[in-house]
Design a protein around this motif. Structure first.
Motif, PDB file in Angstrom:
ATOM      1  N   SER A 215      51.357  30.806  33.496  1.00  0.00           N
ATOM      2  CA  SER A 215      51.307  29.857  34.603  1.00  0.00           C
ATOM      3  C   SER A 215      51.538  30.515  35.947  1.00  0.00           C
ATOM      4  O   SER A 215      51.218  29.927  36.980  1.00  0.00           O
ATOM      5  N   SER A 216      52.111  31.725  35.943  1.00  0.00           N
ATOM      6  CA  SER A 216      52.455  32.322  37.235  1.00  0.00           C
ATOM      7  C   SER A 216      52.219  33.817  37.312  1.00  0.00           C
ATOM      8  O   SER A 216      52.563  34.438  38.317  1.00  0.00           O
ATOM      9  N   GLY A 217      51.651  34.411  36.274  1.00  0.00           N
ATOM     10  CA  GLY A 217      51.342  35.831  36.331  1.00  0.00           C
ATOM     11  C   GLY A 217      50.004  36.053  37.013  1.00  0.00           C
ATOM     12  O   GLY A 217      48.997  35.449  36.646  1.00  0.00           O
ATOM     13  N   VAL A 218      49.983  36.943  38.004  1.00  0.00           N
ATOM     14  CA  VAL A 218      48.753  37.203  38.758  1.00  0.00           C
ATOM     15  C   VAL A 218      48.634  38.693  39.037  1.00  0.00           C
ATOM     16  O   VAL A 218      49.572  39.316  39.532  1.00  0.00           O
ATOM     17  N   ASP A 219      47.494  39.263  38.731  1.00  0.00           N
ATOM     18  CA  ASP A 219      47.137  40.604  39.186  1.00  0.00           C
ATOM     19  C   ASP A 219      46.278  40.401  40.429  1.00  0.00           C
ATOM     20  O   ASP A 219      45.091  40.081  40.334  1.00  0.00           O
ATOM     21  N   ALA A 220      46.887  40.560  41.602  1.00  0.00           N
ATOM     22  CA  ALA A 220      46.204  40.234  42.853  1.00  0.00           C
ATOM     23  C   ALA A 220      44.953  41.076  43.056  1.00  0.00           C
ATOM     24  O   ALA A 220      43.955  40.600  43.601  1.00  0.00           O
ATOM     25  N   SER A 221      44.989  42.335  42.630  1.00  0.00           N
ATOM     26  CA  SER A 221      43.816  43.199  42.799  1.00  0.00           C
ATOM     27  C   SER A 221      42.642  42.706  41.970  1.00  0.00           C
ATOM     28  O   SER A 221      41.497  42.680  42.436  1.00  0.00           O
ATOM     29  N   ARG A 222      42.924  42.317  40.724  1.00  0.00           N
ATOM     30  CA  ARG A 222      41.854  41.808  39.862  1.00  0.00           C
ATOM     31  C   ARG A 222      41.332  40.480  40.373  1.00  0.00           C
ATOM     32  O   ARG A 222      40.130  40.197  40.304  1.00  0.00           O
ATOM     33  N   LEU A 223      42.232  39.643  40.891  1.00  0.00           N
ATOM     34  CA  LEU A 223      41.799  38.365  41.444  1.00  0.00           C
ATOM     35  C   LEU A 223      40.863  38.586  42.620  1.00  0.00           C
ATOM     36  O   LEU A 223      39.795  37.958  42.712  1.00  0.00           O
ATOM     37  N   ALA A 224      41.254  39.482  43.532  1.00  0.00           N
ATOM     38  CA  ALA A 224      40.406  39.763  44.696  1.00  0.00           C
ATOM     39  C   ALA A 224      39.066  40.338  44.262  1.00  0.00           C
ATOM     40  O   ALA A 224      38.012  39.979  44.808  1.00  0.00           O
ATOM     41  N   ALA A 225      39.088  41.234  43.274  1.00  0.00           N
ATOM     42  CA  ALA A 225      37.834  41.837  42.796  1.00  0.00           C
ATOM     43  C   ALA A 225      36.918  40.783  42.185  1.00  0.00           C
ATOM     44  O   ALA A 225      35.694  40.799  42.394  1.00  0.00           O
ATOM     45  N   ALA A 226      37.508  39.843  41.421  1.00  0.00           N
ATOM     46  CA  ALA A 226      36.700  38.783  40.814  1.00  0.00           C
ATOM     47  C   ALA A 226      36.096  37.875  41.874  1.00  0.00           C
ATOM     48  O   ALA A 226      34.914  37.496  41.801  1.00  0.00           O
ATOM     49  N   VAL A 227      36.889  37.520  42.872  1.00  0.00           N
ATOM     50  CA  VAL A 227      36.381  36.663  43.950  1.00  0.00           C
ATOM     51  C   VAL A 227      35.276  37.390  44.721  1.00  0.00           C
ATOM     52  O   VAL A 227      34.248  36.790  45.078  1.00  0.00           O
ATOM     53  N   ASN A 228      35.476  38.678  44.978  1.00  0.00           N
ATOM     54  CA  ASN A 228      34.433  39.449  45.663  1.00  0.00           C
ATOM     55  C   ASN A 228      33.147  39.489  44.841  1.00  0.00           C
ATOM     56  O   ASN A 228      32.035  39.452  45.394  1.00  0.00           O
ATOM     57  N   HIS A 229      33.296  39.580  43.522  1.00  0.00           N
ATOM     58  CA  HIS A 229      32.116  39.692  42.652  1.00  0.00           C
ATOM     59  C   HIS A 229      31.316  38.391  42.612  1.00  0.00           C
ATOM     60  O   HIS A 229      30.079  38.405  42.698  1.00  0.00           O
ATOM     61  N   TRP A 230      32.022  37.257  42.494  1.00  0.00           N
ATOM     62  CA  TRP A 230      31.319  35.981  42.327  1.00  0.00           C
ATOM     63  C   TRP A 230      31.064  35.263  43.641  1.00  0.00           C
ATOM     64  O   TRP A 230      30.273  34.331  43.684  1.00  0.00           O
ATOM     65  N   ARG A 231      31.752  35.643  44.708  1.00  0.00           N
ATOM     66  CA  ARG A 231      31.493  35.168  46.063  1.00  0.00           C
ATOM     67  C   ARG A 231      31.390  33.643  46.175  1.00  0.00           C
ATOM     68  O   ARG A 231      30.370  33.101  46.626  1.00  0.00           O
TER      69      ARG A 231
END
Length: 734
Positions: A215-231
């Motif tokens: 519910s609260s674990g986040v890998d911020a780098s992976r999140l940013a990379a995923a958002v960049n990928h799917w735009r």
């Protein structure tokens, strides 16, 4: 009023070939999604199911199952994936569920269409009366940990989605990425129903692919990379996710040019964070809502924005604030709580406190039930002081308590101040804050936590809100494992012994019994050197080289440990399998960082480790092979705990001092954030280890690794002014 099923069908008729839903390489047009929903609805009706739970990850199957329930008039109860087994069992009993739908095909369950599967529940499940017209029951975590069911009607859900559509038609964009669990009502309504009514495209991906865990674990780098990928053009965020994405944007790791609307809710958002976001081109807008009102009540938009407020209310509800500052809502409210009497008043008391401007902007600044009353009879909203602590001190988390006491006190997390100079600076800022506050609200003590409050520990809800009742129950333990600071009154000695008749959890015992050894790491001269602006490129690359030499052994050590664990620790072996997948290849990140610093990566790969690191790795292999393999987890305690405590703040200071690019800090930045989720996972894993020999092996190993890893940190080359201190430290270590 038309139902959501009717409204969805009208979009299908208008845009049959437009893309409605995407996941990985799978694409559904509006027509094909409609056909999939109808096929599953027919299957549910044929089986006579009237009330079911919807389980699983964010997948097309979850979307289809949810819409099929609406179409087939089946009561749907989303089951949050992060609920504990006890919470899930309570949900099933309380709602009287007949079956569970799963968003992925699962062995042993009845396969339905589009990858959805069905499992029947015990026919003896008690039949529970529901308010007439219930279509969906959303369970909130509840302040005591037991989830509470909120009953919503089809008309309620449709009215909320339509009000959002009217407010956001010009701003929401054409593509939305769901990054909260679809079982969260906010994502369910505003991230699924709203885009579909707008004729937009919804993308769902497994949460792990977005860097999310629990519910609260986040890998911020992976999140940013995923958002960049799917735009995507829109996202729905809770405050912590908003903070992480703003940080990623500030580091240049998040592309900001495509976003049209980022909504943030679920808790108080600092005005400073909103200002930072807008300066970066991130269209971040605060809103307010609660499950009883379909998750959204008020919202700021690009055309109607007042930072520091939650915006104006949506058109389908009325909002007022009474003379006691209570926020009351009338109009589109819930049918009632599961198992409780139907609400009689037309006005819903939200339990929140705030104010309403003459032109309709709502400000939310506390909870009525959270009020502290001091022994002097003064009322204090803890959220107010918590916001001050977070903004003034830069803490990541804050909890204010002290009901019935002369002055309030606070727990904080996220301030790493082990040097005397840093502690003095912190104390000065705290005293300045106290000077600004009314005398009755001045804090007497601050306790700095060594680990964050989390949902896994039972201290946060799914969207990051404090579980105050549970935290207050755990205050003696939390305070005992903190670093106290007195601001006004003398510090009362803290007794670390647990209350009579209770047993200290093993993770807490591990923290307590290795606390002294940990000071060899946190007291290394390099920590003070960085804080004083005296770090050098040579020192940083030397540290990275040593990090490479121990991180390259992380996966081999885990594999060796897994192979040697006895059958009684099979659950631990399973956890290692998941852990290996996340850790694989991280040593190559460090070589990337070294290359960005101007070093030859292959030369660094072939270099020899410092003796301290060589001994540390050899010790761990020896313990796994010849001693107790559980000793491996002593290294996890040291390295991930140190990463959380030191990695991100020191990396930021080093980068600023050395003027290095972001790509020279992928290891430190990613691990400072990644290991927070790992550490919560580690806490639960350690608490599952009950054998005294295993526990002692982990404690002994952690002490040794703290010593050897600390020796490495003490040997980092520092400027000439530190030479005498360095020589003395080397002599002591030898």
């Amino acid at each position: 009023m038309a139902t959501l099923a009717d409204l969805f069908r009208s979009v299908v008729d208008a845009r049959p070939n437009a893309t409605a839903l995407v996941s990985g390489d799978l694409t559904y047009s509006y027509m094909s999604l409609f056909q999939a929903v109808k096929a599953l609805a027919d299957q549910l009706q044929a089986r006579g199911i009237q009330r079911l739970g919807l389980c699983g990850d964010n997948t097309p199957g979850w979307v289809i199952a949810d819409l099929a329930c609406l179409s087939a008039n089946v009561v749907c109860v989303p089951v949050p994936p992060f609920f504990s087994a006890e919470q899930k069992a309570h949900l099933i009993r309380a709602a009287g569920l007949q079956a569970l739908l799963w968003s992925n095909a699962t062995v042993g369950q009845e396969a339905l269409s589009d990858g959805v599967s069905l499992s029947r529940l015990d026919a003896s499940t008690e039949v529970v009366d529901l308010p007439t017209g219930t279509a969906k029951i959303t369970f909130t975590s509840g302040s005591t940990g037991l989830p509470r069911g909120v009953c919503l009607s089809r008309a309620h859900l449709a009215a909320t989605a339509c009000a959002l559509k009217d407010r956001l038609r010009a701003h929401a964009g054409r593509s939305h990425l769901c990054i909260l669990p679809l079982a969260t009502l906010l994502e369910n309504v505003a991230g699924l129903y709203l885009p579909l009514l707008l004729g937009s495209t919804v993308r769902v991906e497994p949460l792990a692919a977005l860097g999310m865990s629990g519910s609260s674990g986040v890998d911020a780098s992976r999140l940013a990379a995923a958002v960049n990928h799917w735009r995507p053009e829109s996202l729905i965020l809770v405050p912590e996710l908003a903070r992480l994405l703003v940080q990623q944007a500030e580091r240049g790791a998040l592309q900001t040019d495509r976003f049209r609307f980022l909504a943030v809710g679920g808790g108080k958002v600092a005005s400073a964070l909103l200002a930072r976001a807008h300066a970066l081109g991130l269209p971040l807008f605060e809103g307010y809502g609660l499950s009883e009102c379909g998750s959204v009540v008020a919202l700021n938009t690009p055309a109607d924005n007042r930072p520091g407020t939650a915006g104006r209310s949506l058109d389908h509800v009325e909002v007022r604030v009474d003379e006691q500052r209570r926020i009351l809502i009338r109009g589109n409210t819930f049918l009632g709580y599961l198992g409780a009497a139907v609400p009689q008043s037309s006005w819903l008391d939200t339990g929140d406190l705030g104010s309403l401007s003459d032109d309709g902007f709502l400000t939310v600044d506390g909870r009525s039930k959270n009020l502290l009353i001091t022994s002097f009879g003064r009322n204090i909203s803890p959220e107010w002081l918590e916001s001050e602590l977070i903004q003034t001190l830069g803490a990541q988390q804050a909890l204010v308590f002290g009901d019935g006491e002369a002055r309030p006190r606070a727990l904080i997390y996220g301030l790493h101040t082990d040097s005397p100079e840093a502690l003095q600076r912190l104390a000065a800022v705290c005293h300045q804050l106290n000077d600004r506050l009314p005398d009755y609200a001045r804090l007497s003590h601050i306790y700095r936590l060594v680990a964050p409050l989390s949902a896994a520990g039972g201290h946060l809800t799914a969207n990051g809100r404090l579980m105050r009742h549970r935290i207050h129950t755990d205050l003696p333990r939390l305070i005992a494992n903190s670093d106290p600071m007195s601001l006004i009154l003398p510090i009362t000695p803290i007794n670390p012994i647990t209350p009579r008749g209770t047993t200290m959890a093993f993770f807490d015992r591990l923290q307590t019994e290795t606390a002294q050894a940990r000071t060899h790491v946190t007291g290394a001269p390099v920590v003070q050197a960085v804080q004083q602006g005296r770090m050098t490129l040579q020192g940083y690359t030397w540290f990275l080289t040593q990090a490479f030499h121990h991180v390259k052994h992380t996966v081999p050590l885990m594999m060796a440990c897994g192979g040697r664990l006895p059958e009684r620790l099979e659950g631990v072996r399973k956890a290692l399998v998941e852990y290996i997948e996340e850790e694989y290849g991280h040593h190559e990140w460090i070589l990337d960082d070294l290359q960005a610093c101007g070093e030859d990566r292959e030369e660094r790969r072939a270099s020899q480790p410092d003796l301290s690191i060589e001994l540390m790795v050899a010790y761990l292999y020896h313990q796994i092979d010849r001693g107790n393999p559980a000793a491996f987890f002593g290294m996890v305690q040291v390295l991930e705990g140190t990463s959380i405590e030191l990695a991100t703040p020191l990396a930021q200071q080093i980068q600023q001092q050395l003027q290095l690019p972001d790509k020279a800090f992928s290891y430190l930045y990613s691990h400072g954030e990644l290991d927070q989720g790992h550490f919560e996972f580690f806490r639960d894993l350690m608490n599952s280890i009950t054998d005294p020999d295993d526990q002692q092996a982990i404690i002994d190993s952690a002490r040794v690794v703290y010593r050897l890893y600390g020796d490495m940190l003490h040997r980092i080359p520092l400027p000439a002014s530190e030479a005498a201190q360095q020589k003395e430290t080397d002599h002591a270590a030898a």
